[in-house]
Design a protein around this motif. Structure first.
Motif, PDB file in Angstrom:
ATOM      1  N   ILE A 310      41.398 -44.198  38.489  1.00 25.88           N
ATOM      2  CA  ILE A 310      41.057 -42.787  38.387  1.00 25.88           C
ATOM      3  C   ILE A 310      42.159 -42.026  37.663  1.00 25.88           C
ATOM      4  O   ILE A 310      43.315 -42.455  37.613  1.00 25.88           O
ATOM      5  N   ALA A 311      41.774 -40.879  37.104  1.00 24.56           N
ATOM      6  CA  ALA A 311      42.728 -39.919  36.537  1.00 24.56           C
ATOM      7  C   ALA A 311      42.373 -38.569  37.138  1.00 24.56           C
ATOM      8  O   ALA A 311      41.263 -38.071  36.924  1.00 24.56           O
ATOM      9  N   VAL A 312      43.280 -38.009  37.908  1.00 27.96           N
ATOM     10  CA  VAL A 312      43.016 -36.816  38.705  1.00 27.96           C
ATOM     11  C   VAL A 312      43.859 -35.665  38.192  1.00 27.96           C
ATOM     12  O   VAL A 312      45.070 -35.819  37.956  1.00 27.96           O
ATOM     13  N   TYR A 313      43.245 -34.506  38.035  1.00 29.53           N
ATOM     14  CA  TYR A 313      43.936 -33.312  37.569  1.00 29.53           C
ATOM     15  C   TYR A 313      45.033 -32.953  38.569  1.00 29.53           C
ATOM     16  O   TYR A 313      44.756 -32.542  39.695  1.00 29.53           O
ATOM     17  N   ASP A 314      46.271 -33.104  38.155  1.00 27.23           N
ATOM     18  CA  ASP A 314      47.413 -32.993  39.056  1.00 27.23           C
ATOM     19  C   ASP A 314      48.316 -31.841  38.658  1.00 27.23           C
ATOM     20  O   ASP A 314      49.504 -32.014  38.411  1.00 27.23           O
ATOM     21  N   CYS A 315      47.747 -30.628  38.616  1.00 25.80           N
ATOM     22  CA  CYS A 315      48.588 -29.465  38.359  1.00 25.80           C
ATOM     23  C   CYS A 315      49.702 -29.379  39.398  1.00 25.80           C
ATOM     24  O   CYS A 315      50.816 -28.933  39.092  1.00 25.80           O
ATOM     25  N   GLY A 318      49.943 -31.865  45.576  1.00 22.88           N
ATOM     26  CA  GLY A 318      49.000 -31.665  46.669  1.00 22.88           C
ATOM     27  C   GLY A 318      47.568 -31.571  46.196  1.00 22.88           C
ATOM     28  O   GLY A 318      46.648 -32.024  46.885  1.00 22.88           O
ATOM     29  N   THR A 319      47.355 -30.980  45.021  1.00 24.47           N
ATOM     30  CA  THR A 319      46.011 -30.899  44.458  1.00 24.47           C
ATOM     31  C   THR A 319      45.464 -32.290  44.180  1.00 24.47           C
ATOM     32  O   THR A 319      44.297 -32.578  44.439  1.00 24.47           O
ATOM     33  N   ALA A 320      46.316 -33.166  43.645  1.00 25.15           N
ATOM     34  CA  ALA A 320      45.897 -34.543  43.390  1.00 25.15           C
ATOM     35  C   ALA A 320      45.548 -35.245  44.693  1.00 25.15           C
ATOM     36  O   ALA A 320      44.506 -35.903  44.801  1.00 25.15           O
ATOM     37  N   LEU A 363      49.730 -34.889  34.676  1.00 26.70           N
ATOM     38  CA  LEU A 363      50.311 -33.597  34.305  1.00 26.70           C
ATOM     39  C   LEU A 363      51.729 -33.454  34.833  1.00 26.70           C
ATOM     40  O   LEU A 363      52.525 -32.695  34.292  1.00 26.70           O
ATOM     41  N   LEU A 364      52.053 -34.207  35.880  1.00 28.79           N
ATOM     42  CA  LEU A 364      53.382 -34.112  36.475  1.00 28.79           C
ATOM     43  C   LEU A 364      54.453 -34.781  35.632  1.00 28.79           C
ATOM     44  O   LEU A 364      55.603 -34.331  35.616  1.00 28.79           O
ATOM     45  N   SER A 365      54.104 -35.866  34.928  1.00 30.12           N
ATOM     46  CA  SER A 365      55.139 -36.622  34.212  1.00 30.12           C
ATOM     47  C   SER A 365      54.759 -37.058  32.808  1.00 30.12           C
ATOM     48  O   SER A 365      55.627 -37.445  32.042  1.00 30.12           O
ATOM     49  N   LEU A 370      46.185 -30.408  30.225  1.00 35.72           N
ATOM     50  CA  LEU A 370      45.077 -29.947  31.062  1.00 35.72           C
ATOM     51  C   LEU A 370      43.929 -30.936  31.219  1.00 35.72           C
ATOM     52  O   LEU A 370      42.788 -30.539  31.434  1.00 35.72           O
ATOM     53  N   GLY A 371      44.216 -32.221  31.088  1.00 36.21           N
ATOM     54  CA  GLY A 371      43.226 -33.235  31.422  1.00 36.21           C
ATOM     55  C   GLY A 371      42.661 -34.016  30.258  1.00 36.21           C
ATOM     56  O   GLY A 371      42.060 -35.074  30.465  1.00 36.21           O
ATOM     57  N   ILE A 372      42.829 -33.551  29.017  1.00 32.80           N
ATOM     58  CA  ILE A 372      42.286 -34.307  27.885  1.00 32.80           C
ATOM     59  C   ILE A 372      42.940 -35.683  27.795  1.00 32.80           C
ATOM     60  O   ILE A 372      42.285 -36.692  27.519  1.00 32.80           O
ATOM     61  N   ALA A 373      44.255 -35.759  28.089  1.00 29.42           N
ATOM     62  CA  ALA A 373      44.946 -37.053  28.047  1.00 29.42           C
ATOM     63  C   ALA A 373      44.517 -37.953  29.194  1.00 29.42           C
ATOM     64  O   ALA A 373      44.616 -39.181  29.091  1.00 29.42           O
TER      65      ALA A 373
END
Length: 415
Positions: A310-315, A318-320, A363-365, A370-373
């Motif tokens: 999975i690839a989870v939006y990790d702004c 805790g959101t991840a 997004l953290l590292s 914003l998720g395209i990667a």
């Protein structure tokens, strides 16, 4: 097996804090056939439009296409300095008509763009569509602008109700949610740390990550000062320059392209009522994935047990963690225990529990685009060409996020 779409429709009205968006079935209709990225970095002096066109050029080349064969363009709404169809034609020296949509790009639209594109292709509006997202926020922030909190500060209700009480910007929003998660479920700082630590390990194995060779262990993390309790800097996303793009077409054409087929199997979208006024949300420890993921599973006729990576939006970390719960990989409140023991690392066999997550660093590292990667990384995982390659990937899932909305995209290896 997961619930059917018909069952989800019946229970959709049983919640007073959110709902699923009813998406019609596009299973097996779309394929991703080309991917492209710029370098990702801090402040670079590059412009968003130039980076978008670079990423598109690379995605077109990866698909083995010519620029004049692209007849659809998708990007995100509300992001400044994005390209237009005329920018595309001027840059590539082409003259074709280009179907255009602002229901693409990244965040939730990195998932739902495949659904929108399927409808455009059904209607004969386009055949080969490129989805792109680009930001130069690291550069503009250095120049005094480009802060992700700018929209929140300018929105009248937030400015009048939330800001005067000091509840701003995003780190304070999401640290509040995570603090509540710790209070309700006993999640510990050491458990939360496993999210940024694993994503940093993945970034250290990925040449394109901004935080490549920036190692960190648990004690390093715990020794860092709190930014917004319980978050440290490492729990918060980067600010980056960069762009990514991918090319979509009808799945029946996927065999005509040079790479392993990557087929869209499921798309879901969910909303939390009361957002974007985050102070008004009724379920502080839940995310819109509660409503998005079941719809995507139903469309794909699979469940979380069938997903390999999975690839989870990790702004924020805790959101991840909460989205992993809400996607069904563990029960609500058990995310802290679930991420222990290296369970998110790409090398951990799925059969031993856990789920490989954000194998590029997130997004953290990796980079804040914003998720395209995230989607591009999953395409590489299915192709078998990722730098942190998970073994035997057949299905992958992306979780997009905008606080009030979430979206889930399930991809399958075809051919």
């Amino acid at each position: 097996m997961t619930q059917s779409i018909a069952q989800l429709k019946k229970r959709a009205g049983h919640f007073d804090w959110g709902h699923s968006v009813e998406l019609d079935d596009v299973r097996g209709e779309m394929a991703i056939v080309g991917i492209g990225e710029t370098a990702y970095s801090g402040a670079s002096g590059r412009k968003a439009k130039a980076m978008a066109l670079e990423a598109i050029s690379k995605a077109i080349a990866d698909a083995g296409l010519r620029p004049d064969e692209i007849d659809g363009l998708m990007l995100s709404p509300g992001i400044p300095d994005q390209i237009s169809p005329q920018d595309y034609r001027d840059h590539f020296g082409t003259e074709q008509d280009i179907w255009f949509s602002e229901e693409g790009g990244a965040m939730i639209w990195g998932a739902t763009c495949a659904h929108t594109a399927a409808h455009a292709i059904r209607a004969g509006k386009a055949k080969t569509i490129v989805n792109v997202f680009s930001v130069d926020w690291a550069t503009t922030r250095k120049q005094g602008g480009g802060r992700p909190g700018d929209w929140h500060a300018s929105e009248p209700m937030k400015a009048g109700f939330e800001l005067p009480y000091g509840w701003f910007p995003q780190p304070l929003y999401f640290s509040t949610f995570m603090h509540r998660h710790m209070h309700e479920f006993g999640t510990t700082p050491e458990q939360l740390a496993q999210v940024p630590l694993t994503f940093r390990r993945h970034a250290n194995g990925h040449d394109g990550a901004v935080m490549h060779d920036k190692k960190m262990n648990l004690q390093d993390y715990l020794d860092r000062p709190l930014l917004a309790d319980p978050f440290r800097v490492e729990d918060c996303c980067l600010i980056s320059d960069g762009a990514g793009a991918f090319v979509m077409c009808a799945a029946e054409r996927a065999g005509d392209f040079p790479h392993t087929q990557v087929i869209v199997e499921g798309v879901g979208r969910g909303c939390i009522d009361g957002a974007p006024y985050i102070s008004q949300q009724k379920k502080l420890t839940a995310t819109p994935q509660t409503f998005a993921a079941p719809w995507a599973y139903a469309m794909a006729d699979c469940g979380p047990e069938d997903i390999d990576v999975i690839a989870v939006y990790d702004c924020f970390s805790g959101t991840a963690l909460m989205q992993i719960e809400d996607m069904g990989f563990c029960k609500k409140g058990e995310g802290g225990a679930f991420v222990e023991d290296n369970r998110l690392h790409f090398s951990r066999p799925r059969s031993e529990g856990g789920i490989p997550c954000n194998t590029h660093g997130g997004l953290l590292s990796h980079a804040y685009v914003l998720g395209i990667a995230h989607v591009i990384e999953l395409v590489r995982q299915i192709r078998g060409t990722a730098q942190n390659q998970v073994s035997n990937v057949e299905r992958a899932a992306y979780a997009g996020f905008t606080a009030d909305e979430g979206a889930t995209l399930i991809l399958r290896k075809g051919g």
